[in-house]
Write a protein that holds these residues in place. Structure first.
Motif, PDB file in Angstrom:
ATOM      1  N   LEU A 146      18.546  -7.218  15.969  1.00  0.00           N
ATOM      2  CA  LEU A 146      17.299  -6.716  16.533  1.00  0.00           C
ATOM      3  C   LEU A 146      16.620  -5.794  15.526  1.00  0.00           C
ATOM      4  CD1 LEU A 146      15.362  -6.173  18.987  1.00  0.00           C
ATOM      5  CD2 LEU A 146      16.898  -4.252  19.548  1.00  0.00           C
ATOM      6  N   LEU A 147      15.321  -5.997  15.313  1.00  0.00           N
ATOM      7  CA  LEU A 147      14.541  -5.154  14.415  1.00  0.00           C
ATOM      8  C   LEU A 147      13.963  -4.000  15.223  1.00  0.00           C
ATOM      9  CD1 LEU A 147      12.714  -8.009  12.455  1.00  0.00           C
ATOM     10  CD2 LEU A 147      15.029  -7.072  12.133  1.00  0.00           C
ATOM     11  N   ARG A 148      14.508  -2.808  15.022  1.00  0.00           N
ATOM     12  CA  ARG A 148      14.165  -1.684  15.888  1.00  0.00           C
ATOM     13  C   ARG A 148      13.019  -0.828  15.363  1.00  0.00           C
ATOM     14  NH1 ARG A 148      16.276  -0.225  20.301  1.00  0.00           N
ATOM     15  NH2 ARG A 148      15.224   1.751  19.975  1.00  0.00           N
ATOM     16  N   ALA A 149      12.892  -0.647  14.065  1.00  0.00           N
ATOM     17  CA  ALA A 149      11.840   0.237  13.564  1.00  0.00           C
ATOM     18  C   ALA A 149      11.616   0.006  12.080  1.00  0.00           C
ATOM     19  CB  ALA A 149      12.212   1.706  13.809  1.00  0.00           C
ATOM     20  N   GLY A 150      10.448   0.435  11.606  1.00  0.00           N
ATOM     21  CA  GLY A 150      10.154   0.277  10.187  1.00  0.00           C
ATOM     22  C   GLY A 150       8.911   1.038   9.764  1.00  0.00           C
ATOM     23  N   GLU A 151       8.662   0.984   8.477  1.00  0.00           N
ATOM     24  CA  GLU A 151       7.504   1.636   7.852  1.00  0.00           C
ATOM     25  C   GLU A 151       6.507   0.553   7.463  1.00  0.00           C
ATOM     26  OE1 GLU A 151       6.443   4.037   3.695  1.00  0.00           O
ATOM     27  OE2 GLU A 151       8.397   3.077   3.983  1.00  0.00           O
ATOM     28  N   VAL A 152       5.266   0.685   7.909  1.00  0.00           N
ATOM     29  CA  VAL A 152       4.222  -0.262   7.530  1.00  0.00           C
ATOM     30  C   VAL A 152       3.855  -0.005   6.072  1.00  0.00           C
ATOM     31  CG1 VAL A 152       1.859  -1.039   7.940  1.00  0.00           C
ATOM     32  CG2 VAL A 152       3.336  -0.448   9.877  1.00  0.00           C
ATOM     33  N   VAL A 153       4.095  -0.995   5.208  1.00  0.00           N
ATOM     34  CA  VAL A 153       3.851  -0.819   3.774  1.00  0.00           C
ATOM     35  C   VAL A 153       2.676  -1.662   3.275  1.00  0.00           C
ATOM     36  CG1 VAL A 153       6.203  -0.113   3.215  1.00  0.00           C
ATOM     37  CG2 VAL A 153       5.620  -2.553   3.214  1.00  0.00           C
ATOM     38  N   ARG A 193      26.043 -14.737   7.764  1.00  0.00           N
ATOM     39  CA  ARG A 193      27.161 -13.803   7.857  1.00  0.00           C
ATOM     40  C   ARG A 193      27.162 -13.184   9.253  1.00  0.00           C
ATOM     41  NH1 ARG A 193      26.056  -9.230   3.861  1.00  0.00           N
ATOM     42  NH2 ARG A 193      23.869  -9.725   4.266  1.00  0.00           N
ATOM     43  N   PRO A 194      28.235 -12.500   9.658  1.00  0.00           N
ATOM     44  CA  PRO A 194      28.235 -11.804  10.943  1.00  0.00           C
ATOM     45  C   PRO A 194      27.087 -10.799  11.011  1.00  0.00           C
ATOM     46  CG  PRO A 194      30.461 -11.951  10.091  1.00  0.00           C
ATOM     47  CD  PRO A 194      29.562 -12.433   8.991  1.00  0.00           C
ATOM     48  N   SER A 195      26.500 -10.662  12.187  1.00  0.00           N
ATOM     49  CA  SER A 195      25.322  -9.813  12.340  1.00  0.00           C
ATOM     50  C   SER A 195      25.574  -8.358  11.967  1.00  0.00           C
ATOM     51  CB  SER A 195      24.807  -9.888  13.776  1.00  0.00           C
ATOM     52  OG  SER A 195      25.803  -9.461  14.695  1.00  0.00           O
ATOM     53  N   HIS A 196      26.787  -7.846  12.217  1.00  0.00           N
ATOM     54  CA  HIS A 196      27.056  -6.443  11.895  1.00  0.00           C
ATOM     55  C   HIS A 196      27.224  -6.223  10.389  1.00  0.00           C
ATOM     56  CE1 HIS A 196      31.111  -8.172  12.277  1.00  0.00           C
ATOM     57  NE2 HIS A 196      31.509  -7.235  11.440  1.00  0.00           N
ATOM     58  N   GLU A 197      27.360  -7.314   9.618  1.00  0.00           N
ATOM     59  CA  GLU A 197      27.347  -7.195   8.162  1.00  0.00           C
ATOM     60  C   GLU A 197      25.918  -7.339   7.626  1.00  0.00           C
ATOM     61  OE1 GLU A 197      30.020  -9.977   6.390  1.00  0.00           O
ATOM     62  OE2 GLU A 197      31.764  -9.308   7.550  1.00  0.00           O
ATOM     63  N   VAL A 198      25.144  -8.216   8.250  1.00  0.00           N
ATOM     64  CA  VAL A 198      23.759  -8.405   7.826  1.00  0.00           C
ATOM     65  C   VAL A 198      22.924  -7.163   8.131  1.00  0.00           C
ATOM     66  CG1 VAL A 198      21.643  -9.727   8.253  1.00  0.00           C
ATOM     67  CG2 VAL A 198      23.849 -10.907   8.113  1.00  0.00           C
ATOM     68  N   ALA A 199      23.150  -6.556   9.296  1.00  0.00           N
ATOM     69  CA  ALA A 199      22.288  -5.474   9.780  1.00  0.00           C
ATOM     70  C   ALA A 199      22.099  -4.333   8.771  1.00  0.00           C
ATOM     71  CB  ALA A 199      22.817  -4.946  11.105  1.00  0.00           C
ATOM     72  N   PRO A 200      23.151  -3.704   8.256  1.00  0.00           N
ATOM     73  CA  PRO A 200      22.913  -2.604   7.317  1.00  0.00           C
ATOM     74  C   PRO A 200      22.254  -3.067   6.024  1.00  0.00           C
ATOM     75  CG  PRO A 200      25.259  -3.128   7.420  1.00  0.00           C
ATOM     76  CD  PRO A 200      24.595  -3.869   8.542  1.00  0.00           C
ATOM     77  N   ASP A 201      22.484  -4.326   5.640  1.00  0.00           N
ATOM     78  CA  ASP A 201      21.868  -4.853   4.421  1.00  0.00           C
ATOM     79  C   ASP A 201      20.383  -5.146   4.607  1.00  0.00           C
ATOM     80  OD1 ASP A 201      24.231  -4.692   3.064  1.00  0.00           O
ATOM     81  OD2 ASP A 201      24.709  -6.826   3.165  1.00  0.00           O
ATOM     82  N   LEU A 202      19.909  -5.167   5.848  1.00  0.00           N
ATOM     83  CA  LEU A 202      18.483  -5.382   6.107  1.00  0.00           C
ATOM     84  C   LEU A 202      17.662  -4.111   5.900  1.00  0.00           C
ATOM     85  CD1 LEU A 202      18.379  -7.673   9.272  1.00  0.00           C
ATOM     86  CD2 LEU A 202      17.370  -8.171   7.042  1.00  0.00           C
ATOM     87  N   LEU A 203      18.311  -2.964   5.934  1.00  0.00           N
ATOM     88  CA  LEU A 203      17.587  -1.706   5.794  1.00  0.00           C
ATOM     89  C   LEU A 203      16.936  -1.614   4.415  1.00  0.00           C
ATOM     90  CD1 LEU A 203      20.125   0.687   7.532  1.00  0.00           C
ATOM     91  CD2 LEU A 203      18.041  -0.309   8.489  1.00  0.00           C
ATOM     92  N   GLY A 204      15.647  -1.365   4.412  1.00  0.00           N
ATOM     93  CA  GLY A 204      14.878  -1.322   3.169  1.00  0.00           C
ATOM     94  C   GLY A 204      14.231  -2.647   2.811  1.00  0.00           C
ATOM     95  N   GLU A 242       0.816  -1.201   0.000  1.00  0.00           N
ATOM     96  CA  GLU A 242       0.000   0.000   0.000  1.00  0.00           C
ATOM     97  C   GLU A 242       0.855   1.260   0.000  1.00  0.00           C
ATOM     98  OE1 GLU A 242      -1.960  -0.794   3.608  1.00  0.00           O
ATOM     99  OE2 GLU A 242      -3.023  -2.543   2.852  1.00  0.00           O
ATOM    100  N   ARG A 243       2.063   1.147   0.481  1.00  0.00           N
ATOM    101  CA  ARG A 243       2.981   2.288   0.574  1.00  0.00           C
ATOM    102  C   ARG A 243       4.367   1.847   0.133  1.00  0.00           C
ATOM    103  NH1 ARG A 243       1.494   6.641   4.225  1.00  0.00           N
ATOM    104  NH2 ARG A 243      -0.554   6.283   5.161  1.00  0.00           N
ATOM    105  N   GLY A 244       5.269   2.774   0.040  1.00  0.00           N
ATOM    106  CA  GLY A 244       6.670   2.427  -0.192  1.00  0.00           C
ATOM    107  C   GLY A 244       7.078   2.308  -1.642  1.00  0.00           C
ATOM    108  N   GLY A 245       6.162   2.542  -2.583  1.00  0.00           N
ATOM    109  CA  GLY A 245       6.549   2.491  -3.987  1.00  0.00           C
ATOM    110  C   GLY A 245       6.838   1.087  -4.450  1.00  0.00           C
ATOM    111  N   ALA A 246       7.730   0.951  -5.405  1.00  0.00           N
ATOM    112  CA  ALA A 246       8.060  -0.348  -5.996  1.00  0.00           C
ATOM    113  C   ALA A 246       8.976  -1.135  -5.068  1.00  0.00           C
ATOM    114  CB  ALA A 246       8.729  -0.143  -7.351  1.00  0.00           C
ATOM    115  N   LEU A 247       8.424  -2.169  -4.438  1.00  0.00           N
ATOM    116  CA  LEU A 247       9.191  -3.025  -3.538  1.00  0.00           C
ATOM    117  C   LEU A 247       9.218  -4.425  -4.114  1.00  0.00           C
ATOM    118  CD1 LEU A 247       7.641  -1.879  -0.137  1.00  0.00           C
ATOM    119  CD2 LEU A 247       9.833  -1.184  -1.094  1.00  0.00           C
ATOM    120  N   ARG A 254      13.238  -2.868  -1.026  1.00  0.00           N
ATOM    121  CA  ARG A 254      14.028  -1.908  -1.782  1.00  0.00           C
ATOM    122  C   ARG A 254      15.206  -1.514  -0.904  1.00  0.00           C
ATOM    123  NH1 ARG A 254      10.387   1.839  -2.575  1.00  0.00           N
ATOM    124  NH2 ARG A 254      11.038   3.159  -0.859  1.00  0.00           N
ATOM    125  N   PRO A 255      16.360  -2.167  -1.065  1.00  0.00           N
ATOM    126  CA  PRO A 255      17.507  -1.905  -0.190  1.00  0.00           C
ATOM    127  C   PRO A 255      17.861  -0.431  -0.145  1.00  0.00           C
ATOM    128  CG  PRO A 255      17.924  -3.800  -1.607  1.00  0.00           C
ATOM    129  CD  PRO A 255      16.665  -3.160  -2.112  1.00  0.00           C
TER     130      PRO A 255
END
Length: 253
Positions: free
Chosen positions: A110-117, A26-37, A9-14, A196-197
């Motif tokens: 840990l999943l801290r925040a996000g946009e409901v799409v 992979r190590p969590s500190h490598e996975v974490a930034p790649d989870l954004l989006g 419903e939101r977020g454009g083309a996902l 959408r990364p």
């Protein structure tokens, strides 16, 4: 849930393509930034991740639940990558993590925040539902209707995100990787999608929030300028019950 059954419903083309299990191996500190989006779907609700925190393994990260080793409570973190680790904190909230590294490693994000799409109406209902409370006579009464929750706050913070997605204790250990044919995927299962990364130029990192140990480790990652990112809060000592554990803090069990 099949790939074609979710309408964003939101977020454009996902992208609705599922993430492979190797993404989390992979190590969590490598996975974490790649989870954004990326997008986590649970039932009718989907959340595009905008803020996460990485936690390391046993003996490595004193802020991680696994620092002292495996316990019945953190056992899922030692399982295969791509599974949900859902824990109860402060006697009030559930928080959701995604397990990283091979089985036996004990690491997660840990999943801290996000946009409901997708599923905004359902997420809003969960966040604003009146809960029965007792009166002096012991009879249940309804709390006054809460004020409408702003869209940015529907999944802004780890507890709110879990509520919006409907994640509770029974979902601890749920596999978030869609393997094989999606035709038989149960409606109430979870799945991580490509979404959408976030562009690397938009990703910021800094100290993890609200923890008392290893608090300067810059393993909190967020999308710069996104209104759904939660505010940073330094640790403030507080009294807590033996069953209550702050986000990321080592449990006593």
């Amino acid at each position: 849930m099949g790939r074609g059954e979710l309408s964003f419903e939101r977020g454009g083309a996902l992208s609705p393509a599922p993430l492979p299990r190797g993404f989390f191996d992979r190590p969590s500190h490598e996975v974490a930034p790649d989870l954004l989006g990326r997008v986590l779907v649970h039932g009718p609700v989907a959340v595009r991740l905008t803020e996460v925190e990485a936690y390391g393994g046993p003996g490595e990260d004193p802020a991680a639940h696994t620092y002292r080793g495996r316990t019945p409570r953190n056992a899922v973190m030692f399982g295969p990558p791509g599974h949900l680790y859902v824990y109860f904190t402060y006697g009030m909230h559930f928080c959701a993590n995604l397990v990283c590294l091979p089985e036996g490693s004990g690491s997660a994000v840990l999943l801290r925040a996000g946009e409901v799409v997708a599923g905004e109406a359902e997420a809003r209902a969960r966040r604003t539902a009146a809960k029965p409370v007792g009166n002096p006579a012991g009879n249940p009464v309804a709390r006054p209707a809460a004020r409408p929750v702003a869209f940015r706050d529907l999944a802004r913070g780890p507890a709110r995100l879990a509520v919006a997605l409907g994640l509770v204790r029974e979902h601890n250990g749920l596999d978030a990787i869609l393997e094989g044919s999606p035709a038989g995927r149960p409606h109430q299962s979870a799945v991580m999608l490509e979404g959408r990364p976030a562009g690397r130029d938009l990703i910021r990192s800094g100290p993890r929030t609200g923890i008392s140990t290893a608090k300067d480790t810059p393993w909190r990652f967020w999308i710069d300028g996104d209104e759904t990112v939660s505010p940073y809060r330094a640790h403030v000592p507080r009294r807590r019950s033996a069953a209550a554990t702050s986000v990321g803090e080592v449990p006593s069990s």
